[in-house]
Scaffold this active site. Structure first.
Site, short mmCIF file in Angstrom:
data_model
loop_
_atom_site.label_atom_id
_atom_site.label_comp_id
_atom_site.label_asym_id
_atom_site.label_seq_id
_atom_site.Cartn_x
_atom_site.Cartn_y
_atom_site.Cartn_z
N GLY A 1 0.82 -1.20 0.00
CA GLY A 1 0.00 0.00 0.00
C GLY A 1 0.85 1.26 0.00
O GLY A 1 2.02 1.22 -0.35
N HIS B 1 4.34 2.05 -8.15
CA HIS B 1 3.37 0.94 -8.12
C HIS B 1 2.46 1.02 -9.35
O HIS B 1 2.14 -0.01 -9.96
CB HIS B 1 2.49 1.03 -6.87
CG HIS B 1 3.24 0.84 -5.58
ND1 HIS B 1 3.42 1.86 -4.68
CD2 HIS B 1 3.82 -0.24 -5.04
CE1 HIS B 1 4.09 1.39 -3.63
NE2 HIS B 1 4.36 0.12 -3.83
N GLU C 1 12.33 -3.09 -9.66
CA GLU C 1 13.79 -3.31 -9.55
C GLU C 1 14.43 -2.44 -8.48
O GLU C 1 15.61 -2.60 -8.20
CB GLU C 1 14.47 -3.06 -10.90
CG GLU C 1 14.18 -4.14 -11.91
CD GLU C 1 14.97 -3.97 -13.19
OE1 GLU C 1 15.52 -2.87 -13.43
OE2 GLU C 1 15.01 -4.93 -13.98
N GLN D 1 15.42 -8.17 -3.39
CA GLN D 1 14.13 -8.85 -3.20
C GLN D 1 13.72 -9.57 -4.49
O GLN D 1 13.26 -10.73 -4.45
CB GLN D 1 13.07 -7.83 -2.79
CG GLN D 1 11.65 -8.37 -2.83
CD GLN D 1 10.65 -7.40 -2.27
OE1 GLN D 1 10.47 -7.31 -1.06
NE2 GLN D 1 9.95 -6.66 -3.12
N SER E 1 9.34 5.75 -3.55
CA SER E 1 9.20 4.81 -2.43
C SER E 1 8.09 5.31 -1.52
O SER E 1 7.93 6.53 -1.35
CB SER E 1 10.52 4.76 -1.64
OG SER E 1 10.31 4.18 -0.38
O1 PAF Z 1 8.14 -4.80 -1.95
C1 PAF Z 1 7.17 -4.80 -1.17
O2 PAF Z 1 6.35 -3.87 -1.12
C2 PAF Z 1 7.00 -5.98 -0.23
O3 PAF Z 1 8.22 -6.47 0.20
C3 PAF Z 1 6.12 -7.10 -0.82
C4 PAF Z 1 6.79 -7.73 -2.03
C5 PAF Z 1 4.77 -6.55 -1.21
C6 PAF Z 1 5.91 -8.20 0.23
O4 PAF Z 1 5.27 -7.72 1.36
#
Ligand code: PAF
Length: 283
Positions: free
Chosen positions: A31, A37, A148, A153, A185
């Site tokens: 969120g 996003h 990226e 991650q 971010s």
């Molecule tokens: O990158 C994120 O926002 C989080 O680490 C994720 C992949 C949604 C997992 O909670």
């Protein structure tokens, strides 16, 4: 756009889409959505018939209780943005829905999780793997989209998919930056005005280091970035590592790999920020 909060309802709706032959894209998020996003969602909407965006601040990936408490949350604004960019389903469960009992699974992604974020955020990637695997089991997407900016991650999620023999495609999407270059971010909104101004120095330094790298050694380039961060008041550098883009292991010379990425983590005031830059693009 449908907002769903239980796995049972999500499965019911998605089973109907699957039965009709539709492809499903998943964008996992915590969120506090921004244009970074939005770019993931747009990519999923372009690639798939149905796009699910999960909104869940996952407690198991926070190694710092204050960070979890202060993490920004605004479901109404998130849904408005998702509606605008064409998402079909927002999946926004409560903690009890995702963790009816504690998740005791322990993952190992060594050596990918032993570098960079690993030592600074113990347990973080285990928590990420717990929630992302649960989301993959609940949604069973054809594709899942990750930014990226969280470079490590992304590599770890690809490794998790390999270890669990899941058949979905992981799609990595480029970093989206503010006009002045700061990587987008959710944490940026926690910066004070002064910190926000200062934070631009991170991307400026990384971009400048691309020029420096042309005529200088890897060690010199790394030291340039470290010195610039360490000499900025209000910054506390955790690491700057120049690594092989696939193995994430630090390298010593530009000739050591054909895919080279510099990854940085630092505190700007009390807010932890990460960013990265590619010295050599993946072929
Ligand atoms: O990158 C994120 O926002 C989080 O680490 C994720 C992949 C949604 C997992 O909670």
């Amino acid at each position: 756009m449908k907002v769903i909060s239980t796995i049972a309802e999500l499965r019911k709706v998605l089973d109907e889409h699957r039965a009709a032959g539709k492809t499903i894209g998943l964008v996992p998020t915590m969120g506090a959505l921004h244009n970074g996003h939005a770019s993931l969602v747009e990519r999923s909407v372009a690639d798939n018939d149905i796009t699910v965006v999960s909104i869940f601040v996952n407690p198991t990936q926070f190694n710092d209780k204050n960070d979890l408490r202060n993490y920004p949350r605004d479901l109404k604004a998130d849904c408005a943005l998702l509606d605008k960019v064409g998402a079909d389903i927002a999946f926004a469960p409560e903690v009890e829905e995702m963790y009816p009992e504690p998740d005791t699974r322990v993952f190992s992604f060594a050596p990918l999780d032993e570098v960079m974020e690993g030592p600074f955020r113990p347990g973080h990637f285990n928590g990420v793997a717990q929630i992302v695997s649960k989301l993959f089991y609940a949604v069973e997407p054809h594709r899942a989209y990750f930014g990226e900016k969280d470079f490590q991650q992304l590599a770890i999620i690809r490794e998790m998919v390999r270890q669990l023999s899941l058949s979905l495609e992981i799609v990595g999407c480029p970093i989206v930056r503010e006009q002045d270059g700061l990587a987008m971010s959710s944490r940026n909104m926690l910066l004070t005005a002064e910190e926000r101004e200062r934070a631009v120095k991170i991307s400026q330094t990384l971009f400048k280091s691309l020029e420096i790298a042309v005529n200088n050694s890897l060690a010199y380039t790394k030291a340039y970035v470290e010195d610039a961060m360490n000499s900025t008041e209000g910054f506390r550098l955790e690491y700057y590592q120049i690594v092989d883009g696939n193995t994430l292991q630090p390298i010593e010379n530009w000739e050591d790999s054909s895919y080279i990425v510099g990854c940085i983590a630092l505190f700007c005031g009390n807010i932890r920020l990460i960013d990265n830059i590619k010295y050599k693009e993946e072929k």
